[in-house]
Design an enzyme around this catalytic site. Structure first.
Site, short mmCIF file in Angstrom:
data_model
loop_
_atom_site.label_atom_id
_atom_site.label_comp_id
_atom_site.label_asym_id
_atom_site.label_seq_id
_atom_site.Cartn_x
_atom_site.Cartn_y
_atom_site.Cartn_z
N ASP A 70 -8.04 17.56 -18.30
CA ASP A 70 -7.26 16.49 -17.87
C ASP A 70 -7.08 16.42 -16.55
OD1 ASP A 70 -5.78 18.69 -18.43
OD2 ASP A 70 -4.66 17.73 -20.26
N ASN A 137 4.72 19.14 -28.84
CA ASN A 137 4.70 18.12 -30.04
C ASN A 137 3.32 18.17 -30.73
OD1 ASN A 137 3.11 17.19 -28.21
ND2 ASN A 137 4.19 15.20 -27.65
N GLU A 144 -1.90 12.88 -27.13
CA GLU A 144 -0.40 12.68 -27.64
C GLU A 144 -0.48 12.33 -29.20
OE1 GLU A 144 2.08 14.09 -26.14
OE2 GLU A 144 2.29 13.33 -24.29
C1 GLP Z 1 0.09 19.97 -20.78
C2 GLP Z 1 -1.63 20.17 -20.68
C3 GLP Z 1 -1.99 20.70 -21.85
C4 GLP Z 1 -1.32 21.98 -22.18
C5 GLP Z 1 0.18 21.56 -22.38
C6 GLP Z 1 0.98 22.79 -22.65
O1 GLP Z 1 0.47 18.82 -21.41
N1 GLP Z 1 -2.24 18.66 -20.53
O2 GLP Z 1 -3.51 20.93 -21.50
O3 GLP Z 1 -1.82 22.76 -23.22
O4 GLP Z 1 0.50 20.98 -21.04
O5 GLP Z 1 1.42 23.60 -21.57
P1 GLP Z 1 2.15 24.94 -21.44
O6 GLP Z 1 0.87 25.91 -21.58
O7 GLP Z 1 2.65 24.92 -20.04
O8 GLP Z 1 3.19 25.05 -22.46
#
Ligand code: GLP
Length: 245
Positions: A70, A137, A144
């Site tokens: 993304d 979430n 989402e």
């Molecule tokens: C963002 C990314 C996800 C990732 C998530 C959790 O939303 N788009 O790909 O898995 O954050 O991030 P973290 O690893 O910092 O908890």
């Protein structure tokens, strides 16, 4: 035959070494691997471990192609808070890969940009190994919770929960600085990967991991849909596993 594996690790650092080892094994088996990569705090020890392996002469990614999951809308090369910059800082500036791709979130025609990304992935024969983090979430990439399963790369409006999580992690708690939209691979597209590894650490992921592994399989918890995949491995630390039976 379906293969769902859960590997429990002591802590975040162990998630890094176990996951990096699995990635390196796949690259050894197939030097032309097409690798799907996530951003976020969770994969940082994985990337550090891969960098160490490369420095020690134990990893060759010169024929590996990467696709990131993304990118924030209107962000990209040159933007300090883009996922492009994050990946370069944490991995690509250190290890040479054959090619590394991101959704083009700066193109005026977003529909075309999404479609171009899907075509590019197809042209490379699809993703062999997809690494994923998980949101608190249950979101994967930027898919989402929703009533529908998203298909291919698409524009996403982030939920308040994700905006606030990201504000705390990367913007000193200032939600006004967090981008509201992103371009993300879709769930069906993620599920097309030949194998998938999801990593999660910390108490803040415990509920999401419980819902993912022990709750209903539903797009309301996007990560739970991974349980429909043929070859998925969950690598989680003790805190993230704390609500599991
Ligand atoms: C963002 C990314 C996800 C990732 C998530 C959790 O939303 N788009 O790909 O898995 O954050 O991030 P973290 O690893 O910092 O908890």
């Amino acid at each position: 035959m379906k293969n769902l594996t859960v590997i429990s690790c002591k802590d975040h650092a162990e998630i890094g070494s176990v996951t990096a080892k699995l990635i390196a094994e796949q690259i050894k088996k197939n030097p032309n691997l097409v690798l799907g990569l996530p951003t976020g705090k969770t994969p940082i020890p994985v990337y550090q471990e891969l960098c160490k392996m490369y420095d020690d002469g134990n990893l060759d990614c010169s024929q590996v192609t990467t696709f990131n999951l993304d990118e924030y809308l209107h962000r990209g090369k040159g933007d300090p808070d883009s996922y492009y910059t994050f990946m370069h800082k944490n991995l690509f500036d250190h290890i040479p890969f054959k090619e590394s791709y991101f959704p083009n979130a700066k193109l005026y025609n977003i529909g075309r940009s999404c479609n171009n990304y899907d075509v590019l992935i197809e042209e490379h024969g699809g993703i062999d190994l997809q690494i994923l983090g998980v949101g608190s979430n249950g979101h994967i990439a930027f898919n989402e919770p929703s009533n529908d399963i998203s298909d291919m790369t698409h524009l996403v409006a982030l939920t308040f929960q994700t905006i606030s999580d990201n504000a705390n992690k990367f913007y000193n708690g200032d939600i006004n600085k967090v981008p509201r939209y992103a371009i993300s691979m879709g769930i069906r597209q993620i599920l097309k990967a030949k194998s998938i590894i999801l990593i999660a650490n910390g108490e803040e992921k415990a509920k999401a991991i419980y819902d993912t592994l022990e709750g209903a399989v539903t797009p309301r918890v996007p990560a739970s849909l991974l349980r429909t995949h043929q070859d998925v491995t969950f690598i989680i630390d003790e805190k993230a596993a704390s609500l599991l039976d």
